[in-house]
Scaffold this motif. Sequence first.
Motif, mmCIF file in Angstrom:
data_model
loop_
_atom_site.group_PDB
_atom_site.id
_atom_site.type_symbol
_atom_site.label_atom_id
_atom_site.label_comp_id
_atom_site.label_asym_id
_atom_site.label_seq_id
_atom_site.Cartn_x
_atom_site.Cartn_y
_atom_site.Cartn_z
ATOM 1 N N ASP A 166 10.570 -6.241 -12.871
ATOM 2 C CA ASP A 166 11.240 -7.479 -12.493
ATOM 3 C C ASP A 166 11.315 -9.052 -13.211
ATOM 4 N N TYR A 167 10.456 -9.214 -14.177
ATOM 5 C CA TYR A 167 10.402 -9.449 -15.157
ATOM 6 C C TYR A 167 11.126 -9.644 -16.266
ATOM 7 N N ILE A 168 11.394 -8.907 -16.706
ATOM 8 C CA ILE A 168 12.696 -8.896 -17.745
ATOM 9 C C ILE A 168 13.568 -8.996 -17.410
ATOM 10 N N GLU A 169 14.475 -8.236 -16.090
ATOM 11 C CA GLU A 169 15.495 -8.572 -16.333
ATOM 12 C C GLU A 169 15.694 -8.743 -14.284
ATOM 13 N N GLY A 170 14.865 -9.409 -13.812
ATOM 14 C CA GLY A 170 15.335 -9.456 -12.125
ATOM 15 C C GLY A 170 16.014 -8.627 -11.428
ATOM 16 N N GLY A 171 15.209 -7.399 -12.052
ATOM 17 C CA GLY A 171 15.860 -6.295 -11.148
ATOM 18 C C GLY A 171 14.981 -5.384 -10.028
ATOM 19 N N ASP A 172 15.472 -5.367 -8.917
ATOM 20 C CA ASP A 172 14.999 -4.165 -8.280
ATOM 21 C C ASP A 172 14.556 -3.389 -8.510
ATOM 22 N N PRO A 173 13.666 -2.381 -8.453
ATOM 23 C CA PRO A 173 13.012 -1.252 -8.911
ATOM 24 C C PRO A 173 13.203 -0.389 -7.526
ATOM 25 N N ASP A 174 13.731 -0.640 -6.507
ATOM 26 C CA ASP A 174 14.584 0.080 -4.936
ATOM 27 C C ASP A 174 15.906 0.280 -5.889
ATOM 28 N N SER A 175 16.004 -0.603 -6.797
ATOM 29 C CA SER A 175 17.846 0.062 -6.716
ATOM 30 C C SER A 175 17.771 0.992 -7.271
ATOM 31 N N ILE A 176 16.484 1.855 -8.053
ATOM 32 C CA ILE A 176 16.681 2.624 -9.252
ATOM 33 C C ILE A 176 16.332 3.733 -8.453
ATOM 34 N N VAL A 177 14.864 3.889 -7.515
ATOM 35 C CA VAL A 177 14.168 4.747 -6.465
ATOM 36 C C VAL A 177 15.087 4.650 -5.462
ATOM 37 N N GLN A 178 15.633 3.659 -4.938
ATOM 38 C CA GLN A 178 16.416 3.822 -3.674
ATOM 39 C C GLN A 178 15.634 3.837 -2.307
ATOM 40 N N SER A 189 1.162 -10.688 -13.417
ATOM 41 C CA SER A 189 1.013 -11.604 -13.084
ATOM 42 C C SER A 189 2.350 -12.233 -13.621
ATOM 43 N N LYS A 190 2.908 -11.474 -14.280
ATOM 44 C CA LYS A 190 4.543 -12.437 -14.405
ATOM 45 C C LYS A 190 6.024 -11.997 -13.216
ATOM 46 N N ALA A 191 5.564 -10.803 -12.886
ATOM 47 C CA ALA A 191 6.725 -10.659 -11.678
ATOM 48 C C ALA A 191 6.156 -11.644 -10.451
ATOM 49 N N GLY A 192 7.199 -11.646 -9.679
ATOM 50 C CA GLY A 192 7.264 -12.286 -8.829
ATOM 51 C C GLY A 192 6.225 -11.011 -7.192
ATOM 52 N N PRO A 193 6.459 -12.417 -5.993
ATOM 53 C CA PRO A 193 4.910 -12.557 -5.568
ATOM 54 C C PRO A 193 5.305 -11.196 -4.518
ATOM 55 N N SER A 194 6.282 -10.630 -4.457
ATOM 56 C CA SER A 194 6.702 -9.269 -2.893
ATOM 57 C C SER A 194 5.675 -7.919 -3.820
ATOM 58 N N ASP A 197 -0.364 -5.679 -6.107
ATOM 59 C CA ASP A 197 -2.191 -5.125 -6.353
ATOM 60 C C ASP A 197 -3.313 -5.668 -5.979
ATOM 61 N N GLN A 198 -3.557 -6.480 -4.766
ATOM 62 C CA GLN A 198 -4.411 -7.582 -4.357
ATOM 63 C C GLN A 198 -5.019 -6.095 -2.975
ATOM 64 N N ALA A 199 -4.299 -5.097 -2.822
ATOM 65 C CA ALA A 199 -5.045 -4.418 -2.017
ATOM 66 C C ALA A 199 -6.491 -3.970 -2.021
ATOM 67 N N ALA A 200 -7.286 -3.826 -1.073
ATOM 68 C CA ALA A 200 -8.425 -3.494 -1.659
ATOM 69 C C ALA A 200 -8.680 -2.067 -1.335
ATOM 70 N N ASN A 201 -8.510 -1.543 -1.890
ATOM 71 C CA ASN A 201 -9.018 0.206 -1.876
ATOM 72 C C ASN A 201 -8.308 -0.092 -3.906
ATOM 73 N N ILE A 202 -7.556 -0.701 -3.733
ATOM 74 C CA ILE A 202 -7.555 -0.782 -5.713
ATOM 75 C C ILE A 202 -7.999 -1.680 -6.305
ATOM 76 N N ARG A 203 -9.324 -3.679 -5.379
ATOM 77 C CA ARG A 203 -9.379 -3.833 -5.895
ATOM 78 C C ARG A 203 -11.229 -3.582 -6.744
ATOM 79 N N LYS A 204 -11.017 -2.514 -5.414
ATOM 80 C CA LYS A 204 -12.837 -2.295 -5.061
ATOM 81 C C LYS A 204 -13.371 -1.169 -6.196
#
Length: 414
Positions: free
Chosen positions: A146-158, A378-383, A388-395
């Motif tokens: 997203d940061y480098i190419e403005g790409g959507d990862p779902d276009s790859i993993v479908q 921090s370089k990626a778009g908000p979506s 990365d702010q999910a509670a289990n990840i922060r914990k």
Amino acid sequence: MAQFKPFEMEGMPIEEQPMNWKDMVPAPYDKKAVDAYTRTRIILMNGIENNAVLMSHAIERMHPDPEVKKSMALMRRIDSQQQETINWLNPADQSIVETTLGYEQVAVDLTANLAKNEPDPYVKQTLDFALLEDFDHLYRYSCLYDYIEGGDPDSIVQGKTEVKPGRPTSIEHRHPDDSMRKHYDKDTADIKTKMNYITITAGEQQTMLYYRSHGFMYPDEIARQLYAEIAEIEEQHVTQYGLLGDPNETMLEKMAMIELNEAYLYYSCAQTESDPRIKGIWEKFMKMEITHFDECARLIQKVEGRDIMDVVKADVIEPLVVFEENKDYVNSVIDNQLDLAPQNMEFVRMRDLPDSWASFGYLRVMNAKGVPSEEVVSKAGPSLAERDQAANIRKVKQEVARRVEKGMAAVPAR
């Protein structure tokens, strides 16, 4: 689904196997039209062939028998041509990070498939443990895309594989002592365990080598650092997976299992391949590998005086390795194993680790000047960043940060 019965399958005479340049360099797939799992099968089989070539080179340098050396050279030449054919199916307009997302989709859905079908509880646990780390790598590289190419990862993993954090890459860095694993017993291990071991070790080895050979090609500092960071985790994975194999297996026994595994995986790929042209490649190469396996069986009989059935101990290898959606399985592993860590070749809860755990000191050293896998979010778009702010990840991050601060300040001497 069809069964893989290697002793009933027809091979291809090895003198008919060498390819001309035109056949060895096929037309690449269209990255905009290819099915995500066709891409993953290509990536996997490239790594499988690469591993066969590397092992064959190792055997030629260590085995004293001239006949073995000659057979290795012949089979290796064919494996090399197969590897180039497969790798050249990747298109030139697929960027490094787009290919990387394919590599991590392989790691997630391959590891999940192997773990779901692994009969050895310890090997299964080892697969599940690393699954959550490769799952996180897919997320970190998606942020980079997203940061480098403005790409959507779902276009790859479908949409077949979720893109969200797993066990955070920032806490995956461990002292080498904590990569040690127990090995299976070659005389009692199930043939499926041996196939899974070869498959995952080859796959992770290829990923490590790809990141090491391509990450420096980016001018962006964070991109370069992220590839270096994750390449080091892949090195840890290759170490832990490699240690699962029984060191008492002879060189020829290992090579026979590798050639059998190639045939097994080509057969597996052919059963689910949606592209008719590429399915034909899988079917052709499966026949080649059956012949290579037969040659290894002949060498084992002649050089070691053993029948191949005493090594394989099975007429059928099942189930097949299939690329398919594993979202429910991955999420169940996240729910139950996010806070696991290795200690003394077992897996324990992080809260149960002693303050002297070697990896606390190692983490402190490695992350002393910042962590690329955190900075890229921090370089990626908000979506993407908000995931990365999910509670289990922060914990789990907070728990590790607390233990690192409390623990040793430097890598302990060994």
